[in-house]
Motif scaffolding. Structure first.
Motif: not given
Ligand SMILES: [Cu+2]
Length: 273
Positions: A179, A226, A228, A230, A234, A237
């Protein structure tokens, strides 16, 4: 705000953040110069080697040493931009504060798709954690239930509380995939990698209350994102960072403290965690 590119950035709420902003503008200025240089070179070669002048394709070596000098110069400039400015100055800013007694220590355990925040509690020491104790409902950061040091630890879900003007050191780790812990207003962005504990440090300089006043919104919060990709949710997040005055932060710690550990309650009353 004097130099206009800075007005496009998110609100600045950390001590080191101005350096990151200046660095961002400097790097973009340098790569703009390199970009324009390459465009000019491209236009020049289109003209210089046009078919009217060179009817037959040639594969001869370039003549003149200046070509090699120019290529070497561009290489050095680009290495300087990437490693000297980007990695050297930029990355060093993210963990510039060494842990002292005055630094608030926090752990953040990322997972698909949440941020679990772990405070050491009244004793200032984190309880032992291990993956075998992970339980998404009752023990998301995996505190060893037999470890006395973990009894007073505080765990929150997607909500990071911090005191204003106090150095904070956050150890980042992940339960599953990579992440990226992104606090745009604090100019913090760090990949979170399973099996590694990676620290980021900063000093928040603006309370949530001041931020809301500035934005003209009663509900606006500093964001944890977040950064990235993921997994499938996502996008969800997200978390919030609440920055409080010292007194309010200490009151929050007391309120959150597990009720079994009544012995050390006075510790929090002296207004100096
Ligand atoms: Cu993430």
């Amino acid at each position: 705000m004097s130099f206009y590119p800075f007005s496009y950035f998110p609100t600045l709420a950390s001590e080191h953040g101005a350096t990151i902003d200046q660095l961002t503008v400097a790097i973009f200025s340098f790569i703009t110069i390199v970009f324009i240089g390459w465009l000019v070179f491209f236009a020049y070669t289109l003209f210089r080697f046009r078919s009217g002048k060179s009817p037959k394709a040639q594969a001869r070596n370039p003549r003149g040493r200046w070509v090699y000098g120019l290529a070497a110069g561009i290489l050095v400039a680009e290495l300087f931009i990437h490693y000297g400015l980007g990695a050297g100055v930029g990355a060093s800013q993210l963990s510039a504060i060494s842990p002292t007694a005055d630094t608030l220590q926090v752990r953040v355990v990322a997972q698909q798709f949440a941020w679990n925040i772990h405070y050491p509690g009244a004793d200032g020491i984190f309880g032992r954690t291990a993956p075998e104790f992970y339980n998404d409902q009752s023990n998301p950061v995996g505190i060893d239930p037999d470890d006395e040091l973990g009894k007073d630890d505080i765990v929150t879900f997607k909500q990071l509380y911090l005191p204003v003007n106090k150095p904070v050191r956050i150890e980042l780790t992940s339960k599953d995939v990579i992440h990226s812990f992104f606090l745009p207003e604090f100019r913090i962005k760090q990949d979170v990698i399973p099996g590694m504990e990676i620290p980021v440090t900063f000093v928040p300089t603006m309370t949530t209350e001041a931020f809301r006043k500035l934005k003209g919104s009663e509900t606006r919060d500093f964001e944890i994102a977040c950064a990235q990709l993921c997994g499938v949710t996502h996008y969800s997040m997200k978390g919030t960072v609440r920055v409080l005055e010292k007194g309010a932060f200490n009151a929050w710690l007391i309120e959150k403290a597990p009720t079994e550990s009544d012995d050390d309650d006075d510790f929090w009353a002296d207004d100096d965690f």
